[in-house]
Each structure stands twice: as structure tokens, then as C-alpha cells.
Design a protein around this motif. Structure first.
Motif, short mmCIF file in Angstrom:
data_model
loop_
_atom_site.label_atom_id
_atom_site.label_comp_id
_atom_site.label_asym_id
_atom_site.label_seq_id
_atom_site.Cartn_x
_atom_site.Cartn_y
_atom_site.Cartn_z
N VAL A 67 -0.61 -2.69 9.16
CA VAL A 67 -1.78 -1.92 8.59
C VAL A 67 -1.94 -1.28 9.72
CG1 VAL A 67 -3.29 -1.48 7.58
CG2 VAL A 67 -2.43 -2.84 6.58
N THR A 73 -2.49 -6.36 -1.71
CA THR A 73 -2.57 -4.83 -2.48
C THR A 73 -3.67 -4.29 -1.55
OG1 THR A 73 -4.22 -5.92 -3.88
CG2 THR A 73 -1.93 -5.36 -4.23
N ASN A 74 -4.31 -5.48 0.01
CA ASN A 74 -5.25 -5.04 0.49
C ASN A 74 -5.48 -5.32 1.46
OD1 ASN A 74 -7.64 -6.47 -0.21
ND2 ASN A 74 -6.76 -6.55 -1.90
N PHE A 123 -2.65 1.03 -1.35
CA PHE A 123 -3.46 0.22 -0.34
C PHE A 123 -4.55 0.35 -0.20
CE2 PHE A 123 -3.91 -2.50 3.36
CZ PHE A 123 -3.49 -3.70 3.44
N SER A 160 -6.92 3.82 3.04
CA SER A 160 -7.16 3.63 1.61
C SER A 160 -5.90 4.01 1.08
CB SER A 160 -7.97 3.04 1.01
OG SER A 160 -8.79 2.40 0.87
N ILE A 177 1.18 3.67 -0.74
CA ILE A 177 2.78 3.43 0.93
C ILE A 177 3.79 4.63 0.50
CG2 ILE A 177 4.05 1.58 1.51
CD1 ILE A 177 2.05 -0.34 0.76
N ILE A 230 1.49 3.77 5.82
CA ILE A 230 0.42 3.36 4.87
C ILE A 230 -1.37 4.51 4.57
CG2 ILE A 230 -1.43 1.61 4.37
CD1 ILE A 230 0.85 -0.06 5.47
N VAL A 236 1.98 -6.56 5.73
CA VAL A 236 2.85 -5.86 3.71
C VAL A 236 4.17 -6.79 3.70
CG1 VAL A 236 2.23 -4.56 2.61
CG2 VAL A 236 0.46 -4.68 3.83
N THR A 256 2.97 -6.49 -1.12
CA THR A 256 1.95 -7.50 -1.50
C THR A 256 1.77 -7.60 -0.09
OG1 THR A 256 0.91 -9.81 -2.56
CG2 THR A 256 3.32 -9.01 -1.57
#
Length: 596
Positions: free
Chosen positions: A338, A294-295, A362, A344, A347, A317, A302, A292
Motif C-alpha cells: 500500500v 481487505t484493509n 481496499f 481507500s 485495486i 490501490i 496485499v 487480502t
């Protein structure tokens, strides 16, 4: 029947009591107020078959209180002598005595007390009472004690099936042997000419671990350890923690359960013969449960939850190495940032024991870098390039949703088509990471599908139909003559034919570009036979009768905007011409005929 040497006489009838009753080691005396009897021990614990010269001493208490009258071995009454309140001596046993409990009885042959263990009657073959070393290795000397080890009769001694060398001359009650090479944990077997017997307990040889499978696992997994001499295993350890449970399947394998909190390290197996450890480390790979948020953009912190986050070497990531900010001692949570350049993607947490990768991605915010082409009409193909254009949820042209597909060959490229109803404006791409908007408007080109009428004189209205007409659309006649334009809808505009218009193609211009008609529009001339005269101060307009049905219109001026109005004065035929006489006060100074 034999009886104890006492003042009371013995009954003639032999009383035999079921052995199961004698499991009770203590029985209270039947006489009220009498001292209880106890059979606490006896020596020796065994006698050979035939019972010759069997001198047995039974110890306990309450033997000399007048209640004890009989003695039995497994239900067979035997003679003996009470030497004291705590001892009974037996000098000979009947040949029909078999293995069982020793009991003392009252005058009615009812049991008063029984031993807690059985008296053993051995056969003619070897019988074991023990051996000097419970464990050892090849070359260790072991002395075996027991009965019937008569030197001429011993034919072999084996350690779990492997024959050993006799190093000390055997006597009746002991024999010395040397543990042979290749011996494994198991019973010792002695064979004589009178029979073969094996020890009830194992002789232990130091265990050996040859491997384990699988080579990695997490808490609760079952691991099979392979090797030898695992019987009697007392402990299995993973690294520093005892196994959650283990069971030796046989002498060559152990099924052990990985404990909670196990770390990478050796596997240890302990038996009475010693402890050994595996050559290779058992690996406890990480397992990711969730993360968490997720973005988020570059720099987002994260939090990753899971297990076995111990000896972490890297976190990635979307394939890019992330900075590890923190991890807890329990190894079930860590945080990472990140990284710049990240994309994108899943992970991955890597430790010295292995790696685990999430099935979910992610998502970083998407970005649009280019759109090709930068304009088009409904149905035209469009390529959108950028970054993090994965798992796309929607593509829109100025708010109008479009059908799209991810390019299977070129990464971060989408293919789409201009949707119906789209207008000039920005293209947006939505992913779980956010919404990307291109920096420039996508130009939606207008298109002319038709116009009516096909020709008209100046001042008439032309209805132009097509697509992608905007409120600021403008119509041009013959490439250069602008017309007054009225927006009706996305598919319709109307234009007034300018006075100076000439025949040619019609053009509709919007922010998205210029549409050109496929056919020419014809500008009709006003009738040259329209005659204007002044008679008695009145304006008289006439035209030939061969143009019947046309209507007369008047205008006060031709600039800046022509405002034609229908003339309502009566029409008559004078000298073969349609004639309209207007009052002098009429504001019209210019006239025209409009065809039906």
C-alpha cells in the motif's frame, strides 16, 4: 449366370446377396477344415459405365481350394478365371453391374469372402482418382487424374468455383491446370459435355487471417477468427498454446476456445496448405478474484489472487501506484505494498493485455483533520473533514451515535448533527478501514429551558432545567455570583440562592460552554419587619401578622455555608405580631422568614 472357370458346374438360378452383408471383408469357409477365403484387393478400382474392356484383377487367398465357385459384383454374378490361389481375373463385366462390394461364393452361392471397399462404376462424365498437389497457391500447376477427360469434351475446370486455365492438353485420364488467382480451399470441379463432377477431397489454399473477435479474452472464452481457407484446419494456437478446442464454422471463420495459461500473442491457424498468424496480438487481460487483507495502513502487504497476471505493468490501490513485491510464474498471484498517499479505493492490475479493477475497495484507516464548528447543541449541523472518509459505518459524539451523510460535492467530508444525549468529548468516525478520533473535544453547549421558582430569597433552592448539564456544572447568579450547585441529571441542576445574589439572568457553566437563561431570576429580600430582641435571656423573634403562612428559619452562621433550619418553637400572637420565643441555649443567631 456366369461362373468361375472350375470343375464344378454352375447352378442355373442367379443368387443375389444384399450388399450390406458384404461389408464383412472375411468369411470363414463353410466346409469344416477348409482354408478360409480372403478378398484383399482389386485393380482397377473402377470401370466406366457400359463396362467395355473392363479387365479387373482380384487378389486375396484361398481361391483355389475347391470351395470358390462364383464371383459377384454388388450382387451381380460375373464370369472370371482363377489363375492361382491368390488371384482371380475378370475380362468383362455385365452392363447391369453397379457400384458395390466384390464377393466370392461357394457352390451354393453363399458368400465366402467380400472386399472391404466398393468397386466403383463411373458415369459418362468425369471421374477423379486424384490430383498431384493437395495444396498450392495461385500459379501452382495441378495434374488431375481420373476418367473421361477426353480433350474435346472438357468445358471447364474450377477451384472451389473459380475457373482455372488448362495448361496441359487433356487426355482421357488426366488434365493439367493452373490454380487461378482468387482460388479458395474447396473441391476441384471438372465439367465436360457428358457431365460435371467434383473431387471428394478439397484442394487447400494457404489460409489468411483477417481478424478476430473479441480482441481479448481469458481461459474458456470463445474467439471467432475471420479470414479465408479455414476448411481442413488442423490446429489453432494462442501465443504458444494450442486452443482448448476449435471448429471451423465454414471456409471463412473458426470458433476457437482460449486455453488455460494463454498469454498475449499472435493467433496461429494451420491447414494442410500451411500456417499463418494474425497481424495483431490477441490480448489476455488480467482478472482479479480476491485480495487480502481487505484493509490496512500505508505499507501493508496485499496479496492479490486472480489469473493472467503476466507482463504486469502496474498495480494501483485507490488510484495510487503501489510497489509490486512479487508475482508467481503461473500468473495467478502477486503482492503489492500500500503506497504512501494512497486512499481507500479499488485495486487495479494492469498488464500489456489490459487491466482489471476490483468492485470492492481496499480501505485505509480513516483520519479526522478538522471539525467545524468545534461545539454546539443537540440538532446543530457539524462538518467533519479528513481522509479515507468513505463507506462510513458510524459517527459518534463521545460514544453517542449520530445521523450522518457523505458530502456529495466535497470529497472526504461528512455532514452530521449533534445527537440527543451527546456530551462534550471526542468525535469518532468508523469505516471498514478502522476508527478515526478527532484530536480535540467537541464541546456540547448546555442550554437552559426554564427554572423554578421565578424568584426566591437567599438560601432558597432554584431548580434549573435544560440540556447537556454535566456533573461538574456550576450555576452563577447575575453573571458573577456563584452558587452551590447540585447535579441531578443531564437535564436538571439545582442551586442555592447566594446571600449576595442580585436579580438577573442565571448561567450554567460546563466543559462545553455557558448557557444563559432567557429570563431574569428575581432575588427576594428578607422581610425588614422581622424583629429580634432578647428578653430574660431568651431570643424573641416577631413579625407582622399580615405575612401569615411564612415559616421561621434559623442559622448559627452566615459563613462559610448557610445552614438554615426550621424553628420548631411555638408561635403566638403578641401585641398584633407573630412571636416566637427561643430558649437561650438555641444555637441560632440569625433568622429569616421563608414564604410559602
Amino acid at each position: 449366370m456366369s461362373a468361375l472357370v472350375m470343375t464344378k458346374s454352375c447352378p442355373v438360378v442367379l443368387w443375389r446377396i444384399p450388399p450390406l452383408v458384404w461389408v464383412v471383408s472375411v468369411l470363414l469357409a463353410l466346409d469344416t477344415g477348409a482354408t478360409a477365403q480372403f478378398v484383399t484387393d482389386f485393380n482397377p478400382k473402377f470401370a466406366q459405365v457400359g463396362h467395355q474392356n473392363s479387365a479387373i484383377v482380384i487378389t486375396g487367398s484361398g481361391f483355389n481350394n475347391g470351395n470358390v465357385a462364383f464371383l459377384s459384383f454388388n450382387g451381380v454374378f460375373v464370369g472370371g478365371a482363377i489363375t492361382s490361389d491368390t488371384q482371380i481375373n475378370v475380362t468383362d463385366l455385365p452392363t447391369n453391374v453397379t457400384t458395390g462390394f466384390i464377393c466370392v461364393h461357394d457352390t451354393n452361392q453363399l458368400p465366402l469372402a467380400c472386399s472391404s471397399q466398393q468397386f466403383i462404376i463411373t458415369g459418362p462424365g468425369p471421374y477423379f482418382t486424384g490430383f498431384s498437389n493437395a495444396f498450392g497457391q495461385a500459379g501452382t500447376t495441378v495434374t488431375i487424374t481420373g476418367l473421361n477427360f477426353n480433350p474435346p469434351t472438357v468445358t471447364s475446370v474450377k477451384f472451389n468455383g473459380v475457373e482455372a486455365a488448362i495448361v496441359n492438353t487433356a487426355t482421357t485420364d488426366q488434365i493439367g491446370v493452373q490454380v487461378p488467382a482468387g482460388a479458395t480451399t474447396g473441391p476441384i470441379t471438372v465439367a465436360t459435355t457428358s457431365g460435371t463432377n467434383s473431387t471428394a477431397t478439397n484442394f487447400f489454399v494457404k489460409p489468411i487471417i483477417t481478424g478476430f473477435s473479441p480482441t481479448s479474452g481469458i481461459s474458456g472464452d470463445s474467439i471467432t477468427i475471420s479470414g479465408t481457407n479455414f476448411l481442413g484446419a488442423t490446429q489453432v494456437i494462442f501465443g504458444l498454446l494450442p486452443a482448448a478446442g476449435f471448429t471451423p464454422s465454414d471456409n471463412f471463420s473458426i470458433a476457437a476456445t482460449v486455453p488455460v495459461g494463454a498469454k498475449r500473442g499472435k493467433i496461429f491457424v494451420s491447414t494442410p496448405a500451411g500456417t499463418v498468424f494474425s497481424t495483431n496480438n490477441f490480448l489476455v487481460p488480467p482478472k482479479i478474484f480476491s485480495f487480502t487483507p481487505t484493509n490496512g495502513p500505508v505499507g501493508t502487504l496485499v496479496t492479490i489472487a486472480g489469473t493472467n497476471f503476466l507482463e504486469v505493468t502496474s498495480v494501483t490501490i485507490g488510484g495510487a501506484s503501489a510497489t509490486i513485491n512479487s508475482s508467481n510464474v503461473a500468473g495467478n498471484q502477486l503482492t503489492a505494498t500500500v503506497p504512501a498517499g494512497g486512499v481507500s479505493g479499488p485495486i487495479t492490475v494492469t498488464t500489456l493485455s489490459g487491466a482489471d479493477t476490483t468492485t470492492n475497495k481496499f480501505f485505509l484507516p480513516p483520519a479526522i483533520t478538522s471539525v467545524q464548528p468545534n461545539g454546539g447543541i443537540e440538532g446543530d449541523p457539524v462538518s467533519i473533514n479528513g481522509s479515507n472518509l468513505t463507506d462510513v459505518l458510524a459517527v459518534k459524539f463521545n460514544g453517542v451515535a449520530a445521523v450522518f451523510a457523505t458530502n456529495p460535492i466535497i470529497a472526504n467530508q461528512l455532514t452530521t448533527t449533534v445527537p440527543h444525549g451527546a456530551l462534550t468529548g471526542r468525535i469518532t468516525v468508523q469505516t471498514p478501514g478502522g476508527i478515526a478520533t478527532n484530536s480535540e473535544n467537541f464541546l456540547i453547549l448546555p442550554a437552559i429551558t426554564g427554572f423554578a421558582p421565578a424568584g426566591a430569597p437567599p438560601g432558597d433552592t432554584v431548580v434549573i432545567t435544560g440540556t447537556n448539564f454535566t456533573t461538574n456544572a456550576s450555576v452563577v447568579f447575575s453573571a458573577s455570583v456563584p452558587a452551590v450547585t447540585t447535579y441531578i441529571s443531564l437535564n436538571e441542576v439545582r442551586a442555592t440562592v447566594p446571600t449576595n445574589a442580585v436579580s438577573g439572568r442565571l448561567r450554567v457553566a460546563t466543559d462545553g460552554g455557558v448557557a444563559v437563561s432567557s429570563e431574569d431570576f428575581t432575588v427576594l429580600s428578607l422581610l425588614t419587619s422581622l424583629v429580634l430582641t432578647r428578653t430574660n435571656g431568651a431570643a424573641v423573634v416577631s413579625w407582622p401578622t399580615n405575612v401569615d403562612g411564612w415559616r421561621l428559619q434559623g442559622a448559627a452562621s452566615l459563613t462559610p455555608v448557610i445552614n438554615w433550619t426550621n424553628n420548631t418553637a411555638p408561635t403566638s400572637v403578641v401585641s398584633g405580631r407573630f412571636t416566637v420565643t427561643n430558649p437561650a441555649a438555641t444555637p441560632a443567631s440569625f433568622f429569616r422568614l421563608v414564604r410559602p
